[in-house]
Design a protein around this motif. Structure first.
Motif, PDB file in Angstrom:
ATOM      1  N   LEU A  32       0.838  -1.205   0.000  1.00  0.00           N
ATOM      2  CA  LEU A  32       0.000   0.000   0.000  1.00  0.00           C
ATOM      3  C   LEU A  32       0.868   1.249   0.000  1.00  0.00           C
ATOM      4  N   ARG A  33       1.870   1.264   0.854  1.00  0.00           N
ATOM      5  CA  ARG A  33       2.773   2.420   0.930  1.00  0.00           C
ATOM      6  C   ARG A  33       3.437   2.681  -0.419  1.00  0.00           C
ATOM      7  N   ASP A  34       3.849   1.615  -1.096  1.00  0.00           N
ATOM      8  CA  ASP A  34       4.576   1.730  -2.372  1.00  0.00           C
ATOM      9  C   ASP A  34       3.654   1.706  -3.592  1.00  0.00           C
ATOM     10  N   GLN A  35       2.351   1.640  -3.363  1.00  0.00           N
ATOM     11  CA  GLN A  35       1.333   1.570  -4.432  1.00  0.00           C
ATOM     12  C   GLN A  35       1.614   0.413  -5.391  1.00  0.00           C
ATOM     13  N   ARG A  36       1.852  -0.754  -4.833  1.00  0.00           N
ATOM     14  CA  ARG A  36       2.115  -1.942  -5.636  1.00  0.00           C
ATOM     15  C   ARG A  36       0.860  -2.812  -5.727  1.00  0.00           C
ATOM     16  N   PHE A  37      -0.175  -2.239  -6.290  1.00  0.00           N
ATOM     17  CA  PHE A  37      -1.417  -2.958  -6.550  1.00  0.00           C
ATOM     18  C   PHE A  37      -1.830  -2.688  -7.981  1.00  0.00           C
ATOM     19  N   VAL A  38      -2.499  -3.655  -8.580  1.00  0.00           N
ATOM     20  CA  VAL A  38      -3.086  -3.473  -9.907  1.00  0.00           C
ATOM     21  C   VAL A  38      -4.524  -3.958  -9.844  1.00  0.00           C
ATOM     22  N   LEU A  39      -5.317  -3.478 -10.762  1.00  0.00           N
ATOM     23  CA  LEU A  39      -6.688  -3.944 -10.913  1.00  0.00           C
ATOM     24  C   LEU A  39      -6.698  -4.819 -12.157  1.00  0.00           C
ATOM     25  N   ALA A  40      -6.860  -6.116 -11.944  1.00  0.00           N
ATOM     26  CA  ALA A  40      -6.898  -7.054 -13.068  1.00  0.00           C
ATOM     27  C   ALA A  40      -8.329  -7.119 -13.593  1.00  0.00           C
ATOM     28  N   PHE A  41      -8.479  -7.073 -14.895  1.00  0.00           N
ATOM     29  CA  PHE A  41      -9.794  -7.062 -15.516  1.00  0.00           C
ATOM     30  C   PHE A  41     -10.110  -8.446 -16.059  1.00  0.00           C
ATOM     31  N   GLN A  42     -11.083  -9.108 -15.452  1.00  0.00           N
ATOM     32  CA  GLN A  42     -11.524 -10.437 -15.867  1.00  0.00           C
ATOM     33  C   GLN A  42     -12.798 -10.272 -16.677  1.00  0.00           C
ATOM     34  N   PRO A  43     -12.786 -10.647 -17.964  1.00  0.00           N
ATOM     35  CA  PRO A  43     -14.017 -10.512 -18.744  1.00  0.00           C
ATOM     36  C   PRO A  43     -15.073 -11.521 -18.302  1.00  0.00           C
ATOM     37  N   VAL A  44     -16.313 -11.061 -18.229  1.00  0.00           N
ATOM     38  CA  VAL A  44     -17.467 -11.919 -17.993  1.00  0.00           C
ATOM     39  C   VAL A  44     -18.227 -11.914 -19.310  1.00  0.00           C
ATOM     40  N   VAL A  45     -18.339 -13.086 -19.932  1.00  0.00           N
ATOM     41  CA  VAL A  45     -18.849 -13.161 -21.297  1.00  0.00           C
ATOM     42  C   VAL A  45     -20.318 -13.562 -21.330  1.00  0.00           C
ATOM     43  N   PHE A  46     -20.960 -13.238 -22.433  1.00  0.00           N
ATOM     44  CA  PHE A  46     -22.326 -13.672 -22.692  1.00  0.00           C
ATOM     45  C   PHE A  46     -22.305 -15.161 -23.029  1.00  0.00           C
ATOM     46  N   SER A  47     -23.238 -15.938 -22.493  1.00  0.00           N
ATOM     47  CA  SER A  47     -23.286 -17.362 -22.835  1.00  0.00           C
ATOM     48  C   SER A  47     -23.639 -17.553 -24.306  1.00  0.00           C
ATOM     49  N   SER A  48     -24.406 -16.635 -24.870  1.00  0.00           N
ATOM     50  CA  SER A  48     -24.787 -16.732 -26.271  1.00  0.00           C
ATOM     51  C   SER A  48     -23.685 -16.282 -27.224  1.00  0.00           C
ATOM     52  N   ASP A  49     -22.710 -15.553 -26.695  1.00  0.00           N
ATOM     53  CA  ASP A  49     -21.603 -15.038 -27.512  1.00  0.00           C
ATOM     54  C   ASP A  49     -20.333 -14.984 -26.660  1.00  0.00           C
ATOM     55  N   PRO A  50     -19.705 -16.153 -26.417  1.00  0.00           N
ATOM     56  CA  PRO A  50     -18.557 -16.206 -25.509  1.00  0.00           C
ATOM     57  C   PRO A  50     -17.359 -15.364 -25.941  1.00  0.00           C
ATOM     58  N   GLY A  51     -17.352 -14.890 -27.163  1.00  0.00           N
ATOM     59  CA  GLY A  51     -16.266 -14.048 -27.621  1.00  0.00           C
ATOM     60  C   GLY A  51     -16.452 -12.584 -27.259  1.00  0.00           C
ATOM     61  N   ARG A  52     -17.601 -12.258 -26.661  1.00  0.00           N
ATOM     62  CA  ARG A  52     -17.914 -10.868 -26.331  1.00  0.00           C
ATOM     63  C   ARG A  52     -18.122 -10.704 -24.824  1.00  0.00           C
ATOM     64  N   ALA A  53     -17.432  -9.747 -24.250  1.00  0.00           N
ATOM     65  CA  ALA A  53     -17.558  -9.499 -22.816  1.00  0.00           C
ATOM     66  C   ALA A  53     -18.799  -8.669 -22.520  1.00  0.00           C
ATOM     67  N   ALA A  54     -19.613  -9.132 -21.574  1.00  0.00           N
ATOM     68  CA  ALA A  54     -20.761  -8.350 -21.108  1.00  0.00           C
ATOM     69  C   ALA A  54     -20.251  -7.214 -20.230  1.00  0.00           C
ATOM     70  N   TYR A  55     -19.250  -7.531 -19.416  1.00  0.00           N
ATOM     71  CA  TYR A  55     -18.587  -6.554 -18.565  1.00  0.00           C
ATOM     72  C   TYR A  55     -17.293  -7.180 -18.069  1.00  0.00           C
ATOM     73  N   HIS A  56     -16.542  -6.427 -17.304  1.00  0.00           N
ATOM     74  CA  HIS A  56     -15.308  -6.932 -16.699  1.00  0.00           C
ATOM     75  C   HIS A  56     -15.430  -6.830 -15.182  1.00  0.00           C
ATOM     76  N   GLU A  57     -14.860  -7.802 -14.501  1.00  0.00           N
ATOM     77  CA  GLU A  57     -14.727  -7.695 -13.051  1.00  0.00           C
ATOM     78  C   GLU A  57     -13.361  -7.113 -12.764  1.00  0.00           C
ATOM     79  N   GLY A  58     -13.306  -6.104 -11.918  1.00  0.00           N
ATOM     80  CA  GLY A  58     -12.042  -5.519 -11.496  1.00  0.00           C
ATOM     81  C   GLY A  58     -11.581  -6.211 -10.230  1.00  0.00           C
ATOM     82  N   LEU A  59     -10.517  -6.990 -10.331  1.00  0.00           N
ATOM     83  CA  LEU A  59     -10.027  -7.797  -9.216  1.00  0.00           C
ATOM     84  C   LEU A  59      -8.689  -7.254  -8.736  1.00  0.00           C
TER      85      LEU A  59
END
Length: 163
Positions: A32-59
């Motif tokens: 925290l002091r050194d700001q050594r964190f990242v927000l990883a973006f995990q795509p959440v895809v549509f079941s009808s179109d797995p190649g398209r992200a409905a949104y991303h989860e910021g982890l």
């Protein structure tokens, strides 16, 4: 300052670690002091179109002193009930809001602890971020249902004069 990282770009850098709580707390404090964190973006895809992200989860991910990516499950439990947990949530929220400002088409859900909702700095971070140039409905704050119930009770009971 902060980085947006696609999870697929973390391959080979992520690892599971098993360290005692006191070491984890110290590592989190230094990260925290050194700001050594990242927000990883995990795509959440549509079941009808797995190649398209409905949104991303910021982890949230911590980067240790050697440059290894540490998943949240390795450090959140030992700090979630402390001020360090609130600081991590504020950092994740700030990174997520910054990403939404940079990419107006982004739909992003960020996982938070319900404990952060009543925290003054978290509320300030949220309000400052919302005053920025964010448009649309791209941001979602996620929390576990059990945490959300506790947060509602913590906030609602004093307001209703029950406590």
């Amino acid at each position: 300052m902060f980085q947006r990282v696609e999870l697929s770009n973390l391959a080979g850098r992520a690892r599971d670690v098993d360290f005692p709580d006191r070491v984890a707390v110290g590592q989190v404090r230094r990260a925290l002091r050194d700001q050594r964190f990242v927000l990883a973006f995990q795509p959440v895809v549509f079941s009808s179109d797995p190649g398209r992200a409905a949104y991303h989860e910021g982890l949230i991910r911590m980067i240790d002193e050697t440059g290894q990516i540490i998943p949240a499950r390795q450090f959140v439990d030992v700090v979630e009930q402390t001020e360090l947990g609130r600081q991590i949530d504020c950092m994740a929220l700030d990174m997520g809001l910054a990403a939404l400002r940079r990419d107006q088409g982004l739909r992003l859900a960020i996982n938070m602890s319900a404990r952060s909702i009543g925290h003054a700095r978290w509320a300030e971070t949220l309000m400052a971020g919302l005053r920025g140039r964010i448009t649309g409905d791209g941001g979602v704050i996620e929390m576990a249902l059990a945490d959300a119930k506790k947060a509602v009770m913590t906030i609602a009971l004093p307001l209703a004069g029950v406590m």
